[in-house]
Design an enzyme around this catalytic site. Structure first.
Site, PDB file in Angstrom:
ATOM      1  N   CYS A 191      13.809  79.934 -17.539  1.00 16.85           N
ATOM      2  CA  CYS A 191      12.837  79.507 -16.312  1.00 16.85           C
ATOM      3  C   CYS A 191      13.503  80.612 -15.080  1.00 16.85           C
ATOM      4  CB  CYS A 191      14.124  78.222 -15.770  1.00 16.85           C
ATOM      5  SG  CYS A 191      12.616  77.897 -14.194  1.00 16.85           S
ATOM      6  N   CYS A 373       6.278  76.692 -14.598  1.00 20.37           N
ATOM      7  CA  CYS A 373       7.362  76.208 -13.934  1.00 20.37           C
ATOM      8  C   CYS A 373       6.978  76.250 -11.980  1.00 20.37           C
ATOM      9  CB  CYS A 373       7.892  78.185 -13.388  1.00 20.37           C
ATOM     10  SG  CYS A 373       8.953  78.561 -13.175  1.00 20.37           S
TER      11      CYS A 373
HETATM   12  C1  LIG Z   1      18.711  76.762 -13.576  1.00 21.87           C
HETATM   13  C2  LIG Z   1      17.700  76.208 -14.177  1.00 21.87           C
HETATM   14  C3  LIG Z   1      16.414  75.319 -14.086  1.00 21.87           C
HETATM   15  C4  LIG Z   1      15.720  75.229 -14.978  1.00 21.87           C
HETATM   16  N1  LIG Z   1      14.278  75.087 -14.122  1.00 21.87           N
HETATM   17  C5  LIG Z   1      13.517  74.958 -15.051  1.00 21.87           C
HETATM   18  C6  LIG Z   1      11.854  73.907 -14.752  1.00 21.87           C
HETATM   19  O1  LIG Z   1      11.684  73.870 -13.698  1.00 21.87           O
HETATM   20  N2  LIG Z   1      11.148  74.148 -15.690  1.00 21.87           N
HETATM   21  C7  LIG Z   1      11.415  73.753 -16.839  1.00 21.87           C
HETATM   22  O2  LIG Z   1      10.375  73.131 -17.505  1.00 21.87           O
HETATM   23  N3  LIG Z   1      12.778  74.329 -17.484  1.00 21.87           N
HETATM   24  C8  LIG Z   1      13.371  74.791 -16.816  1.00 21.87           C
HETATM   25  N4  LIG Z   1      14.736  75.268 -16.893  1.00 21.87           N
HETATM   26  C9  LIG Z   1      15.058  75.486 -18.577  1.00 21.87           C
HETATM   27  C10 LIG Z   1      15.021  74.712 -19.599  1.00 21.87           C
HETATM   28  O3  LIG Z   1      16.395  74.033 -18.820  1.00 21.87           O
HETATM   29  C11 LIG Z   1      14.984  75.344 -20.771  1.00 21.87           C
HETATM   30  O4  LIG Z   1      14.139  75.992 -21.108  1.00 21.87           O
HETATM   31  C12 LIG Z   1      15.281  74.037 -22.431  1.00 21.87           C
HETATM   32  O5  LIG Z   1      16.340  72.746 -21.855  1.00 21.87           O
HETATM   33  C13 LIG Z   1      15.235  74.635 -23.815  1.00 21.87           C
HETATM   34  O6  LIG Z   1      15.718  73.871 -23.683  1.00 21.87           O
HETATM   35  P1  LIG Z   1      16.369  74.087 -25.897  1.00 21.87           P
HETATM   36  O7  LIG Z   1      16.443  72.662 -26.378  1.00 21.87           O
HETATM   37  O8  LIG Z   1      15.417  74.989 -26.319  1.00 21.87           O
HETATM   38  O9  LIG Z   1      17.726  74.217 -25.028  1.00 21.87           O
HETATM   39  P2  LIG Z   1      18.730  73.383 -24.280  1.00 21.87           P
HETATM   40  O10 LIG Z   1      18.039  72.137 -23.657  1.00 21.87           O
HETATM   41  O11 LIG Z   1      19.183  74.001 -23.526  1.00 21.87           O
HETATM   42  O12 LIG Z   1      19.570  72.168 -25.810  1.00 21.87           O
HETATM   43  C14 LIG Z   1      20.463  73.468 -26.831  1.00 21.87           C
HETATM   44  C15 LIG Z   1      21.178  72.782 -26.810  1.00 21.87           C
HETATM   45  O13 LIG Z   1      21.999  73.481 -28.310  1.00 21.87           O
HETATM   46  C16 LIG Z   1      22.875  72.499 -28.681  1.00 21.87           C
HETATM   47  N5  LIG Z   1      23.832  74.255 -28.796  1.00 21.87           N
HETATM   48  C17 LIG Z   1      24.681  75.438 -28.517  1.00 21.87           C
HETATM   49  N6  LIG Z   1      25.702  75.754 -29.639  1.00 21.87           N
HETATM   50  C18 LIG Z   1      24.773  74.696 -30.697  1.00 21.87           C
HETATM   51  C19 LIG Z   1      25.422  75.257 -32.024  1.00 21.87           C
HETATM   52  N7  LIG Z   1      26.202  76.496 -32.370  1.00 21.87           N
HETATM   53  N8  LIG Z   1      25.724  74.279 -32.838  1.00 21.87           N
HETATM   54  C20 LIG Z   1      24.844  73.191 -32.561  1.00 21.87           C
HETATM   55  N9  LIG Z   1      24.126  72.285 -31.228  1.00 21.87           N
HETATM   56  C21 LIG Z   1      24.578  74.157 -30.236  1.00 21.87           C
HETATM   57  C22 LIG Z   1      23.846  72.873 -27.544  1.00 21.87           C
HETATM   58  O14 LIG Z   1      24.939  71.502 -26.966  1.00 21.87           O
HETATM   59  C23 LIG Z   1      22.428  72.245 -26.307  1.00 21.87           C
HETATM   60  O15 LIG Z   1      22.647  70.871 -26.321  1.00 21.87           O
HETATM   61  C24 LIG Z   1      15.900  75.770 -16.299  1.00 21.87           C
HETATM   62  C25 LIG Z   1      17.146  76.007 -16.804  1.00 21.87           C
HETATM   63  C26 LIG Z   1      17.991  76.406 -15.894  1.00 21.87           C
HETATM   64  C27 LIG Z   1      19.406  76.176 -15.962  1.00 21.87           C
END
Ligand SMILES: Cc1cc2nc3c(=O)[nH]c(=O)nc-3n(C[C@H](O)[C@H](O)[C@H](O)COP(=O)(O)OP(=O)(O)OC[C@H]3O[C@@H](n4cnc5c(N)ncnc54)[C@H](O)[C@@H]3O)c2cc1C
Length: 445
Positions: A191, A373
């Protein structure tokens, strides 16, 4: 334990349909038709869909955490509009009922053998793997930052961790004036609008709630060359910073926090010749958006590219060398802004690609890079940025989304969380594509 014989997939030169999968001869606990590595936004979206379709015993999710956070809410937690508890749910309540939760970390990948190795030394065998492990937030890449974040008196906070996000609002609430600095590192980060959103909330708080705005300098120190990567929204944001009297310093990258003296060192790059100089800023509060990168276990992994991101075809999300491997979300090298909105857009495509591969067909569905965003510009106003791979706006509503709007603020604050918990994580919300088509078609008629 009985073992499972499966045909292993040799690496191939390009993304093609997988072939020769044996069905399970004998199932053991460590063999699954689908393994999802990571139970975050993308992992749960995919696992929920697969578990609903293929049922008990077929899907495993490898995820170490007890708690799942709706991270997009952390901007509003830092701004005092929501609590950290509002952004959290127990992982056990979100795991699809008919999926197996392996509560471990993935440590290594062996895609040639269809295996992942977990932190309890288990080998987990799969027919199809979806990597959804997010990214790593590297607080330790800024000297002095980890200690400063831990120190309650340092004036340093960050919305990028559940550990420090409450500190952001404490700092904003108690701020008595002086320099309030908000940082933005080099990309990629998740983000990329988040470092600005918290600044606009803080500025609004100082101006309209605590009344300290006239004795405050609000500064946005960004390592980037632009305020925002999409011209339409950057133009709007420049008007916002001008109206609010915020100082914007581009090419200005935080490298060290000296919290005892309340000083922060930035490296300033001259874009004309790429020479750099260091400059120290005094601060009274500083919100740090730290550098981010791939997880340690993905660096030098056979599923990753040279930078450590999972190496997939950007439109089909199928791995470039291992056709039964897919990736979604922040961990992939898909060149779009890393957001939960992107995850929603990717989830439908990934599932279709996976089904094509299961039928021995070439994936045909194409992800367009959709990401979004909601750029909060104050309490009650938001610019809803939505765009594609080419940084071209891809807007849901047939109105000018480059404008600050109250409706978009409430969409972000009150409706998006529900879409996330009940839609995305349950595998039924695949982004606003359908809504966009309907609204825009309606307008043409
Ligand atoms: C402050 C902030 C504001 C944001 N604002 C927005 C917004 O307004 N709009 C928007 O769309 N997005 C926003 N985001 C971004 C969004 O949260 C992420 O892009 C999204 O969560 C990504 O999803 P993901 O499944 O790729 O990763 P995540 O949701 O981070 O999930 C990754 C998972 O993998 C697990 N994991 C880590 N290591 C391992 C391992 N070795 N083995 C197995 N599992 C593991 C973790 O525990 C976690 O559960 C924001 C993020 C932040 C921090």
């Amino acid at each position: 334990m009985v073992s499972l014989l499966r045909t292993s997939l040799a690496p191939v030169g390009k993304a093609i349909a997988a072939q020769h999968f044996s069905t399970a001869a004998v199932l053991s606990n460590d063999s699954y038709r689908f393994v999802v590595a990571g139970g975050g936004a993308g992992g749960l979206a995919i696992a929920s869909s697969l578990a609903r379709k293929y049922g008990d015993g077929n899907v495993a999710v490898i995820e170490p955490s007890d708690v799942h956070y709706y991270q997009p809410m952390w901007t509003l937690v830092g701004g005092g509009e929501k609590t950290l508890q509002d952004s959290a749910k127990e992982m056990s309540k979100l795991m699809p009922k008919n999926a197996t939760w392996i509560k471990e970390k993935v440590e290594q990948f062996d895609p040639a053998q269809n295996l992942v190795y977990t932190s309890d030394n288990r080998k987990v065998n799969y027919d199809y793997l979806v990597v959804a492990m997010g990214l790593q937030v590297n607080f330790n890449k800024i000297e002095g930052l980890p200690e400063a974040l831990e120190d309650p008196a340092s004036g340093v906070a960050s919305n990028f961790s559940p550990k420090y996000v409450n500190k952001t609002f404490e700092l904003i609430k108690n701020f008595q004036g002086g320099n309030a600095i908000f940082t933005m590192p080099t990309l990629p980060i998740k983000c990329p609008g988040a470092p600005q959103k918290i600044m606009y909330l803080a500025e609004d708080y100082f101006r309209n709630k605590s009344g300290v705005r006239d004795k405050t300098t609000v500064m946005y120190n960004s390592a980037l060359a632009v305020l925002f990567g999409v011209k339409k929204y950057a133009n709007s944001l420049w008007k916002v910073v001008e109206r609010k009297g915020i100082q914007v310093n581009l090419h200005t990258n935080l490298v060290e926090v000296m919290s005892k003296e309340k000083k922060a060192m930035f490296t300033i790059t001259n874009p004309a010749d790429n020479t750099t100089t260091n400059k120290i800023f005094d601060y009274d509060m500083i919100h740090v958006s730290p550098p981010m990168g791939p997880l340690a276990c993905l660096k030098d992994s056979p599923v990753s590219d040279a930078n450590g991101w999972v190496d997939v075809n950007k439109t089909t999300l199928q791995h470039m060398r291992f056709p039964n491997v897919f990736a979604i979300g922040d961990c992939s090298n898909v060149p779009t802004s890393k957001t939960a909105a992107a995850v929603a857009g990717q989830s439908g495509v990934l599932l279709k690609s996976l089904e094509s591969v299961m039928k021995g067909e070439i994936p045909a569905e194409k992800y367009d890079g959709y990401t979004s965003c909601p750029l909060i510009t104050g309490y009650g106003t938001t610019i809803l940025a939505e765009f594609d791979f080419n940084a071209a706006p891809l807007e849901t509503f047939p109105i000018d989304q480059g404008k600050e709007r109250t409706s978009m603020y409430y969409l972000k604050r009150d409706i998006m969380p529900e879409l996330y918990w009940s839609g995305l994580l349950r595998g039924v919300w695949r982004g606003p594509g359908i809504v966009r088509k309907a609204l825009h078609a309606g307008l043409k008629n």
